[in-house]
Design a protein around this motif. Structure first.
Motif, PDB file in Angstrom:
ATOM      1  N   VAL A  23       1.175  -1.360  -0.153  1.00  0.00           N
ATOM      2  CA  VAL A  23       0.229  -0.385   0.199  1.00  0.00           C
ATOM      3  C   VAL A  23       0.787   1.038  -0.148  1.00  0.00           C
ATOM      4  O   VAL A  23       1.329   1.865   0.780  1.00  0.00           O
ATOM      5  CB  VAL A  23      -0.968  -0.002   1.167  1.00  0.00           C
ATOM      6  CG1 VAL A  23      -1.543   1.314   1.147  1.00  0.00           C
ATOM      7  CG2 VAL A  23      -1.856  -1.042   1.127  1.00  0.00           C
ATOM      8  N   GLN A  27      -2.280   5.246  -1.389  1.00  0.00           N
ATOM      9  CA  GLN A  27      -3.689   4.456  -1.170  1.00  0.00           C
ATOM     10  C   GLN A  27      -3.941   4.834   0.035  1.00  0.00           C
ATOM     11  O   GLN A  27      -3.011   3.667   0.824  1.00  0.00           O
ATOM     12  CB  GLN A  27      -2.877   3.091  -2.402  1.00  0.00           C
ATOM     13  CG  GLN A  27      -2.215   3.531  -3.800  1.00  0.00           C
ATOM     14  CD  GLN A  27      -1.233   1.986  -4.527  1.00  0.00           C
ATOM     15  OE1 GLN A  27      -0.812   1.530  -3.193  1.00  0.00           O
ATOM     16  NE2 GLN A  27      -2.235   1.910  -5.363  1.00  0.00           N
ATOM     17  N   THR A  28      -5.346   4.357   0.090  1.00  0.00           N
ATOM     18  CA  THR A  28      -5.486   2.762   1.645  1.00  0.00           C
ATOM     19  C   THR A  28      -6.640   1.895   1.201  1.00  0.00           C
ATOM     20  O   THR A  28      -6.911   2.196  -0.240  1.00  0.00           O
ATOM     21  CB  THR A  28      -6.312   4.556   2.156  1.00  0.00           C
ATOM     22  OG1 THR A  28      -7.459   4.804   1.552  1.00  0.00           O
ATOM     23  CG2 THR A  28      -5.239   5.451   2.961  1.00  0.00           C
ATOM     24  N   ASN A  29      -6.949   1.434   2.125  1.00  0.00           N
ATOM     25  CA  ASN A  29      -8.198  -0.070   2.120  1.00  0.00           C
ATOM     26  C   ASN A  29      -9.585   1.090   1.857  1.00  0.00           C
ATOM     27  O   ASN A  29      -9.660   2.283   2.422  1.00  0.00           O
ATOM     28  CB  ASN A  29      -7.986  -0.379   2.929  1.00  0.00           C
ATOM     29  CG  ASN A  29      -6.969  -2.014   2.625  1.00  0.00           C
ATOM     30  OD1 ASN A  29      -6.973  -1.695   1.700  1.00  0.00           O
ATOM     31  ND2 ASN A  29      -6.523  -2.582   4.012  1.00  0.00           N
ATOM     32  N   GLN A  46     -10.713  -5.298  -2.572  1.00  0.00           N
ATOM     33  CA  GLN A  46     -10.010  -4.544  -2.018  1.00  0.00           C
ATOM     34  C   GLN A  46      -7.890  -4.094  -2.846  1.00  0.00           C
ATOM     35  O   GLN A  46      -8.017  -3.380  -3.495  1.00  0.00           O
ATOM     36  CB  GLN A  46      -8.977  -4.754  -0.987  1.00  0.00           C
ATOM     37  CG  GLN A  46     -10.017  -4.553   0.354  1.00  0.00           C
ATOM     38  CD  GLN A  46     -10.458  -3.025   0.686  1.00  0.00           C
ATOM     39  OE1 GLN A  46      -9.887  -1.979   0.452  1.00  0.00           O
ATOM     40  NE2 GLN A  46     -11.862  -2.584   0.340  1.00  0.00           N
ATOM     41  N   ARG A  50      -7.074  -0.996  -4.811  1.00  0.00           N
ATOM     42  CA  ARG A  50      -5.578  -0.293  -4.178  1.00  0.00           C
ATOM     43  C   ARG A  50      -4.702  -0.190  -5.537  1.00  0.00           C
ATOM     44  O   ARG A  50      -3.806   0.672  -5.815  1.00  0.00           O
ATOM     45  CB  ARG A  50      -4.783  -1.575  -3.412  1.00  0.00           C
ATOM     46  CG  ARG A  50      -5.566  -0.783  -2.279  1.00  0.00           C
ATOM     47  CD  ARG A  50      -3.608  -2.043  -1.374  1.00  0.00           C
ATOM     48  NE  ARG A  50      -4.105  -3.439  -1.511  1.00  0.00           N
ATOM     49  CZ  ARG A  50      -4.822  -4.168  -1.227  1.00  0.00           C
ATOM     50  NH1 ARG A  50      -5.957  -3.960  -0.175  1.00  0.00           N
ATOM     51  NH2 ARG A  50      -4.641  -5.400  -1.170  1.00  0.00           N
TER      52      ARG A  50
END
Length: 208
Positions: A23, A27-29, A46, A50
């Motif tokens: 990540v 970028q984040t979940n 996800q 991502r």
């Protein structure tokens, strides 16, 4: 050990073991309100989010059960390729200038990834079938020189439902565990691919 994508009615695509991508700072979940963390499709969704391959539909929703479209799968691969510069036109009568999928479809046509229907149309808004998606992924892999056909036959009860033009692509996808059967030993080649299934196939394809 593979994770079964299970619903009350059928077993969906199998998820290949995968190392979670790094990540990056930007970028984040992404939390979608309609994607439960325990759902079979949570990891693939996800993954594609991502990696900027797919996005939600708005209002923090992904709509995993909705069908994907032919324009959508081409756009996913165009995003994966890094959105290269595109020149020229597709000459598909139903791909108008300036629509959001014009550039991805133009790129895909120029690289022999798609060829449209025989009547000069592409059908961008039509739901993509599982065998159509297999052919598009197969053609994309061939354009990258990464096609290796596995051994063995397609041992599914509905293998006769696969169109001749899609047989090699379906065999390749199955042999590389991109697409797996559903319940009752069915491959469902003419069934529409949902957004959750597309996310899973794309993750499997990227990680094969």
């Amino acid at each position: 050990q593979k994770i079964k994508e299970e619903t009350k009615e059928e077993v969906k695509e199998e998820i290949k073991p995968v190392v979670q991508p790094e990540v990056k700072p930007n970028q984040t979940n992404k939390k979608y309100t309609d994607v439960n963390d325990e759902a079979w499709y949570a990891t693939p969704i996800q993954y594609v989010t991502r990696n900027n391959l797919m996005r939600g539909v708005g209002n923090d929703k992904f709509s995993p059960s909705n069908n994907g479209t032919r324009a959508m799968i081409v756009t996913i691969l165009y995003n994966k390729e890094g959105k290269p510069a595109v020149y020229g036109k597709t000459n598909f009568s139903d791909v108008k200038n300036g629509v959001w999928y014009e550039t991805p479809i133009t790129w895909a046509k120029a690289n022999n990834i798609v060829d449209g229907y025989g009547n000069g149309t592409f059908g961008p808004d039509k739901p993509v079938t599982r065998e159509q998606m297999a052919v598009i992924l197969y053609n994309y892999a061939k354009s990258k020189g990464t096609v290796t056909m596995g051994s063995g036959a397609l041992n599914f009860s509905d293998v006769s439902n696969i169109n001749t033009w899609a047989y090699d692509a379906m065999k390749w996808c199955v042999s590389n565990k991109i697409i797996n059967g559903k319940s009752n030993n069915k491959l469902d080649p003419k069934g529409y691919a949902t957004r959750a299934e597309i996310a899973t196939m794309i993750m499997n394809f990227c990680e094969m």
